[in-house]
Each structure stands twice: as structure tokens, then as C-alpha cells.
Write a protein that holds these residues in place. Structure first.
Motif, short mmCIF file in Angstrom:
data_model
loop_
_atom_site.label_atom_id
_atom_site.label_comp_id
_atom_site.label_asym_id
_atom_site.label_seq_id
_atom_site.Cartn_x
_atom_site.Cartn_y
_atom_site.Cartn_z
N GLU A 122 19.28 -17.16 49.99
CA GLU A 122 20.30 -16.25 50.51
C GLU A 122 21.16 -15.70 49.38
OE1 GLU A 122 23.88 -16.11 53.82
OE2 GLU A 122 22.79 -17.97 53.52
N LYS A 123 21.48 -16.55 48.43
CA LYS A 123 22.27 -16.11 47.27
C LYS A 123 21.50 -15.06 46.48
CE LYS A 123 24.41 -17.93 43.07
NZ LYS A 123 24.63 -19.12 42.25
N ALA A 124 20.21 -15.28 46.28
CA ALA A 124 19.39 -14.31 45.56
C ALA A 124 19.30 -13.00 46.32
CB ALA A 124 17.99 -14.89 45.31
N ARG A 173 22.57 -11.22 45.91
CA ARG A 173 22.69 -10.73 44.54
C ARG A 173 21.87 -9.44 44.36
NH1 ARG A 173 24.53 -13.42 40.11
NH2 ARG A 173 24.54 -15.33 41.31
N GLU A 174 20.66 -9.42 44.93
CA GLU A 174 19.82 -8.23 44.86
C GLU A 174 20.45 -7.07 45.64
OE1 GLU A 174 16.66 -5.69 43.99
OE2 GLU A 174 17.30 -7.56 43.06
N HIS A 179 23.60 -6.60 46.15
CA HIS A 179 24.74 -6.13 45.35
C HIS A 179 24.25 -5.24 44.20
CE1 HIS A 179 28.57 -6.05 43.32
NE2 HIS A 179 28.01 -6.50 42.24
N ARG A 180 23.17 -5.65 43.57
CA ARG A 180 22.63 -4.86 42.47
C ARG A 180 22.21 -3.47 42.96
NH1 ARG A 180 18.25 -3.01 40.65
NH2 ARG A 180 16.94 -4.03 42.21
N VAL A 181 21.50 -3.44 44.08
CA VAL A 181 21.07 -2.16 44.65
C VAL A 181 22.27 -1.31 45.05
CG1 VAL A 181 19.86 -1.11 46.62
CG2 VAL A 181 18.82 -3.01 45.37
N SER A 182 23.26 -1.95 45.65
CA SER A 182 24.47 -1.24 46.07
C SER A 182 25.21 -0.65 44.87
CB SER A 182 25.38 -2.20 46.83
OG SER A 182 26.63 -1.61 47.08
N GLU A 183 25.33 -1.42 43.81
CA GLU A 183 26.00 -0.92 42.62
C GLU A 183 25.23 0.23 41.99
OE1 GLU A 183 29.07 -1.65 41.05
OE2 GLU A 183 29.29 -2.37 43.10
N GLU A 184 23.92 0.13 42.00
CA GLU A 184 23.09 1.21 41.46
C GLU A 184 23.29 2.49 42.27
OE1 GLU A 184 18.37 1.98 41.31
OE2 GLU A 184 19.05 0.08 40.41
#
Length: 114
Positions: free
Chosen positions: A53-55, A58-59, A61-66
Motif C-alpha cells: 500500500e505504501k508503494a 508513493r507511485e 504521488h509520483r504520478v500526481s506530481e508529474e
């Protein structure tokens, strides 16, 4: 050992020790190896699920930031285009007024063609 239990185990006898052990098992204070292994396996599965779930988060969040960065870049480009378009449109009415003023002053343009 006497300090731990408050008495010496040799004073109460073997039957009392077995009774004490059974009582501890029934109250859940003493568990078998199998129960302990089951609890550990459950806890390990729980930890693995939390890591997954953490991973996942994290993914995400990375996509959202991108996507946010891309949207911010696009907004910057649109802002620059709007500034350019604004300057262009502001310049158009001035050019139109100058033409109309010149047309008003020039009598050749004011008269209809014969």
C-alpha cells in the motif's frame, strides 16, 4: 527465580507447577510454538500488505506530481501566449483608430467613388 514468582518452585511441587502452566496457557499468557508461528505469519502478511500500500501511494504521488508539473508548465506557456495575444489585440485597436483617423482626414477616402 524466587524473586520472579515470589516463591521457590520446589516448595509447591510438580502438580502445582503443571497447574500453573495450564492456567497460564488458558489465560493466554503462555502460547504454543504453533500459535506463535501463526501470529508471526499473520503479522508478516500484514506488514507486506502495508508495504504494498505504501508503494502504491508513493507511485500515485509520483504520478500526481508529474502531472502537476506538466500542468504548471502548460499554464506558464498559456500565460505567455495570453500576454502575447493581449499585446497583439491591444495594438490592433490603435492601428484601427489610426487608420480611421487618417481616413477621416483624407477627403479622398471620405467621398464615395463616382
Amino acid at each position: 527465580m524466587a524473586d520472579l514468582l515470589g516463591f521457590r518452585p520446589t516448595d509447591i511441587g510438580a502438580v502445582a507447577l503443571v497447574g500453573l502452566i495450564v492456567l497460564m496457557v488458558l489465560r493466554g499468557q503462555l502460547v504454543t510454538r504453533r500459535q506463535l508461528d501463526d501470529l508471526r505469519a499473520d503479522k508478516d502478511a500484514q506488514i507486506a500488505a502495508e508495504r504494498e500500500e505504501k508503494a502504491t501511494w508513493r507511485e500515485a504521488h509520483r504520478v500526481s506530481e508529474e502531472a502537476r508539473r506538466e500542468a504548471q508548465d502548460q499554464a506558464g506557456e498559456l500565460l505567455e501566449m495570453s500576454r502575447t495575444a493581449g499585446a497583439f489585440l491591444t495594438a490592433l485597436p490603435r492601428a484601427g483608430r489610426e487608420v480611421s483617423v487618417n481616413a477621416d482626414l483624407d477627403p479622398a477616402h471620405a467621398a464615395p467613388p463616382p
